[in-house]
Design a protein around this motif. Structure first.
Motif, PDB file in Angstrom:
ATOM      1  N   UNK A 225      80.277  -8.579  39.459  1.00 35.88           N
ATOM      2  CA  UNK A 225      79.323  -7.711  38.791  1.00 35.88           C
ATOM      3  C   UNK A 225      79.419  -8.068  37.214  1.00 35.88           C
ATOM      4  N   UNK A 226      80.663  -8.405  36.753  1.00 36.99           N
ATOM      5  CA  UNK A 226      80.910  -8.803  35.310  1.00 36.99           C
ATOM      6  C   UNK A 226      80.456 -10.113  34.937  1.00 36.99           C
ATOM      7  N   UNK A 227      79.823 -10.878  36.005  1.00 35.53           N
ATOM      8  CA  UNK A 227      79.331 -12.237  35.760  1.00 35.53           C
ATOM      9  C   UNK A 227      80.381 -13.191  35.386  1.00 35.53           C
TER      10      UNK A 227
ATOM     11  N   UNK B 225      69.235 -23.136  29.946  1.00 35.28           N
ATOM     12  CA  UNK B 225      67.820 -22.551  30.215  1.00 35.28           C
ATOM     13  C   UNK B 225      66.879 -23.367  29.216  1.00 35.28           C
TER      14      UNK B 225
ATOM     15  N   UNK C 261      62.619 -23.496  23.603  1.00 34.88           N
ATOM     16  CA  UNK C 261      63.678 -22.525  23.378  1.00 34.88           C
ATOM     17  C   UNK C 261      64.757 -23.332  24.362  1.00 34.88           C
TER      18      UNK C 261
ATOM     19  N   UNK D  70      68.614 -22.075  25.837  1.00 32.37           N
ATOM     20  CA  UNK D  70      69.475 -20.972  25.863  1.00 32.37           C
ATOM     21  C   UNK D  70      70.967 -21.597  26.587  1.00 32.37           C
TER      22      UNK D  70
ATOM     23  N   UNK E 144      73.879 -20.702  28.520  1.00 28.34           N
ATOM     24  CA  UNK E 144      74.588 -19.707  29.350  1.00 28.34           C
ATOM     25  C   UNK E 144      76.311 -20.188  29.398  1.00 28.34           C
TER      26      UNK E 144
ATOM     27  N   UNK F 123      81.360 -16.230  27.590  1.00 33.99           N
ATOM     28  CA  UNK F 123      80.935 -15.067  27.104  1.00 33.99           C
ATOM     29  C   UNK F 123      81.085 -13.958  27.945  1.00 33.99           C
TER      30      UNK F 123
ATOM     31  N   UNK G 188      83.511 -10.516  27.480  1.00 33.59           N
ATOM     32  CA  UNK G 188      82.716  -9.305  27.277  1.00 33.59           C
ATOM     33  C   UNK G 188      83.714  -8.159  28.260  1.00 33.59           C
TER      34      UNK G 188
ATOM     35  N   UNK H 246      72.498 -14.729  33.580  1.00 34.94           N
ATOM     36  CA  UNK H 246      71.970 -14.933  32.034  1.00 34.94           C
ATOM     37  C   UNK H 246      71.110 -13.871  31.675  1.00 34.94           C
ATOM     38  N   UNK H 247      70.894 -13.658  30.450  1.00 31.56           N
ATOM     39  CA  UNK H 247      69.719 -12.828  29.962  1.00 31.56           C
ATOM     40  C   UNK H 247      69.175 -13.682  28.748  1.00 31.56           C
ATOM     41  N   UNK H 248      68.262 -14.071  28.396  1.00 29.85           N
ATOM     42  CA  UNK H 248      67.629 -14.733  27.481  1.00 29.85           C
ATOM     43  C   UNK H 248      66.336 -14.205  26.914  1.00 29.85           C
TER      44      UNK H 248
ATOM     45  N   UNK I 261      77.455  -6.673  33.403  1.00 30.96           N
ATOM     46  CA  UNK I 261      77.583  -8.117  32.336  1.00 30.96           C
ATOM     47  C   UNK I 261      76.545  -8.033  31.405  1.00 30.96           C
TER      48      UNK I 261
ATOM     49  N   UNK J 137      76.858  -7.139  26.723  1.00 31.00           N
ATOM     50  CA  UNK J 137      76.917  -8.073  25.712  1.00 31.00           C
ATOM     51  C   UNK J 137      75.589  -8.958  25.568  1.00 31.00           C
ATOM     52  N   UNK J 138      74.924  -9.322  26.874  1.00 30.60           N
ATOM     53  CA  UNK J 138      73.589 -10.269  26.498  1.00 30.60           C
ATOM     54  C   UNK J 138      72.720  -9.562  26.075  1.00 30.60           C
TER      55      UNK J 138
ATOM     56  N   UNK K  55      73.285  -9.405  22.380  1.00 27.12           N
ATOM     57  CA  UNK K  55      73.132 -10.480  21.852  1.00 27.12           C
ATOM     58  C   UNK K  55      71.498 -10.681  21.416  1.00 27.12           C
TER      59      UNK K  55
END
Lengths: 417, 217
Positions: free
Chosen positions: A237-239, A364, A375, A377, A379, A383, A387, B51-53, B139, B142-143, B146
């Motif tokens: 869940x926390x990635x 990405x 663009x 991105x 990942x 990060x 967090x 990811x979140x962009x 998660x 923070x994304x 940002x």
């Protein structure tokens, strides 16, 4: 009894255990941490925005500078994204070279992590041992790209050049006489692959040395066992990715599950932890060192026997050879176009990820058909890890913050980007 | 995979083309329904937010290279400064209103099914507002911070929406396409005032290669 109040403490940004520029604002109750608020961005260089103003190839060097201890893995994700956009297939030899250097990079990263982590929590000598081996691998970086860290070696379409047939040697100096130099050069007589073969054969005994110093060490266990425990479901869940996820007992590795290049032809195992504490993550990374060594061995074997091209034969993406450029008009034009304007990619968007030493490193990329990404991105694996620092540190002692930062393998180049 | 999505997803969505992995487009009202079903449905099981962009589509598809043929006046004549690398503070447009200017792209990963999916939501308002998904995936915290910091996108329901990467007291959203690459301010130590001061940026934009779009053959 005297009453104590909560107080706020500032940790970093200039603190040797902060692994760069991390500022933590800690809410303390005595010596126990109630909450930790990381303030990041002190190394923010806007890599993504910079990349949007440059042709594709000019940003490869920026990728090295993201996670500056696993340089080539970052490049790898970036060039994979471009190759996916252009739909090009790279030569087999380049794939093996990339896999080999990915694993060399993993060893480089884990050795730095091991040394720094041990140093942070009180074991000095591991650092010196780890850097002894790092030196040899840095020499490989230098031999193949000319630089010891920021290689810019992977290119869309392959790698910049083939592996050198000679390994650079030490030369006589005021400090070392002929005999000593000869001794130092004992493994540098042949090609670079021979040098790596020699390294691979002696590296397992080096890992034994590190483990002798730490694995059963009473102090080491007191500092790491039961610190920063993350449950498996929570880790997902926390990635979390990479050793952080595997330390919690989840069998997930992109090299096995979503193989890229020639990882599907490699024979290696994925170590998985049990308890999800810092000690398990340490054990996972130590085993990864051994597995990486195994992969490098398989790669060198193949590379010895299979010479061939290391770059695609497509003048729209790969620069022509210097010889051709001097005599052929067409090659000269291609060279000029490639280095002034670059190449345009088709419209579209791609996500590519590699298993970097710290976890899933993804790119990405969105293209609007131009010679620059519209663009980009990045990942970064660190990060989401950082967090979760608040959660991992909660109700631990102040000295455990250092353990948690260490076990997360934090590098600010990739977190701040 | 597509069939599974069609079978189990809740809320409005449509499939998008042009992609390497399965991409669906939804709107901001259905976002939480769609995301919730993607995460909690046992067959889909997208347990991880990779990811979140945030994306700013201003200047998308605009080329800086105007000339189709070579001119006698040389190289720089072809340049129409429009990208963020070439603009200065004064060039900034007062207010840019483009439909669907902003987009949030979520990348989800299902570890049990070894699957990835991309979910996109387009936003038009100024400031763009979207619901936070921190309740589904921690998660996202923070994304989203940002994306707020760099693009000025507001996340409704986020527990602690502060700037994350830029400096304390920073003004503007630096990753928007109308924010100059060289920035607006620079910081230096003033020996007379004996403190750090901010002043307008003095460097000039220096992007060497124009943005060119060549038609595919």
């Amino acid at each position: 009894m005297k009453e104590f109040k909560n107080f706020t403490m500032n940790f970093g940004p200039q603190h040797p255990a902060a692994h760069g520029v991390l500022r933590l604002v800690l809410q303390m109750e005595g010596e126990v941490i109630k909450s930790a608020d990381p303030h990041i961005g002190l190394l923010h260089r806007a890599t993504e925005k910079l990349a949007e103003s440059k042709p594709y190839n000019q940003s490869i060097g920026y990728m090295d500078r993201l996670d500056y201890v696993s340089m080539m893995c970052n490049e790898h994700a970036y060039v994979l994204a471009i190759e996916k956009l252009l739909s090009i297939e790279i030569p087999e030899r380049a794939k093996y070279i990339r896999v080999m250097f990915d694993e060399i990079t993993r060893i480089l990263n884990h050795l730095l992590w091991l040394g720094a982590h041990a140093l942070d929590i009180g074991a000095m000598s591991v650092f010196l041992y780890a850097f002894r081996e790092r030196e040899d691998l840095m020499d490989c970086y230098e031999a193949v790209s000319g630089t010891r860290m920021h290689a810019t070696y992977y290119r869309p379409g392959g790698v910049a050049r083939d592996l050198p047939s000679k390994m650079p040697k030490y030369i006589k100096s005021k400090l070392k006489d002929k005999e000593q130099i000869k001794e130092q050069n004992y493994n540098r007589e042949g090609s670079m692959l021979d040098f790596i073969d020699d390294f691979v054969s002696r590296f397992p005994s080096c890992i034994d040395e590190y483990e002798n110093l730490l694995t059963d060490n009473r102090i080491w266990k007191q500092r790491t066992v039961g610190i920063g425990v993350v449950e498996p479901e929570r880790a997902i869940e926390l990635g979390f990715t990479g050793p952080m996820l595997r330390g919690s007992g989840i069998d997930w590795d992109l090299r096995k599950k979503q193989p890229y290049e020639v990882y599907d032809k490699m024979n290696f195992d994925i170590p998985v932890g049990k308890t999800g504490d810092s000690y398990d993550r340490y054990l996972v990374r130590m085993e990864e060192l051994r597995q990486s060594n195994k992969i490098i061995q398989q790669c060198t074997q193949w590379l010895h026997n299979n010479p061939g091209p290391t770059m695609v034969d497509d003048a729209k993406v790969a620069p022509p050879s210097r010889d051709d450029m001097k005599v052929e008009m067409e090659s000269l034009i291609h060279h000029f176009k490639l280095f002034t304007e670059g190449y345009c990619t088709p419209k579209g968007e791609v996500y590519t990820a590699v298993e970097a030493p710290k976890g899933e490193f993804g790119i990405y990329m969105i293209s609007d058909g131009a010679n620059k990404p519209f663009r980009l991105k990045i990942r970064a694996p660190g990060f989401p890890h950082l967090a979760a620092l608040n959660e991992m540190c909660k109700d631990h002692m102040l000295s455990d913050v250092v353990t948690v930062i260490g076990t997360q393998d934090i590098v600010f180049g990739e977190i701040d980007r | 995979m597509e069939n599974l999505i069609v079978k189990h997803i809740v809320g409005q969505y449509e499939l998008e083309e042009y992609s390497d992995i399965l991409t669906i487009k939804t709107n901001k009202d259905s976002l939480l329904d769609v995301m919730g079903s993607l995460k909690n449905n046992k067959e889909l099981d997208f347990a991880q937010l990779t990811d979140l962009c945030a994306i700013d589509y201003h200047t998308y598809g605009e080329t800086e290279w105007g000339t189709k043929e070579a001119t006698s006046t040389g190289y720089s004549r072809g340049i129409k400064p429009s990208s963020h690398g070439r603009i200065k503070f004064e060039d900034k447009a007062s207010r840019i209103e483009i439909e669907n200017r902003f987009c949030i792209a979520y990348h989800l990963l299902s570890i049990s099914n070894n699957n990835r999916i991309r979910v996109k939501v387009y936003l038009s308002d100024e400031p763009p507002i979207i619901k936070s998904i921190t309740s589904l995936w921690p998660a996202a915290d923070w994304y989203e911070r940002e994306a707020f910091d760099l693009f000025g996108i507001l996340f409704e329901g986020h527990p602690d929406l502060r700037r994350l990467l830029s400096d304390y007291g920073f003004i503007g959203h630096p990753f928007r396409k109308d924010f100059p690459l060289i920035g607006n301010t620079q910081i230096r130590y003033d020996p007379n005032l004996k403190r750090i001061i901010q002043e307008p940026v003095s460097i000039t934009p220096r992007v060497l290669v124009p943005k060119v779009i060549r038609e595919e053959k």
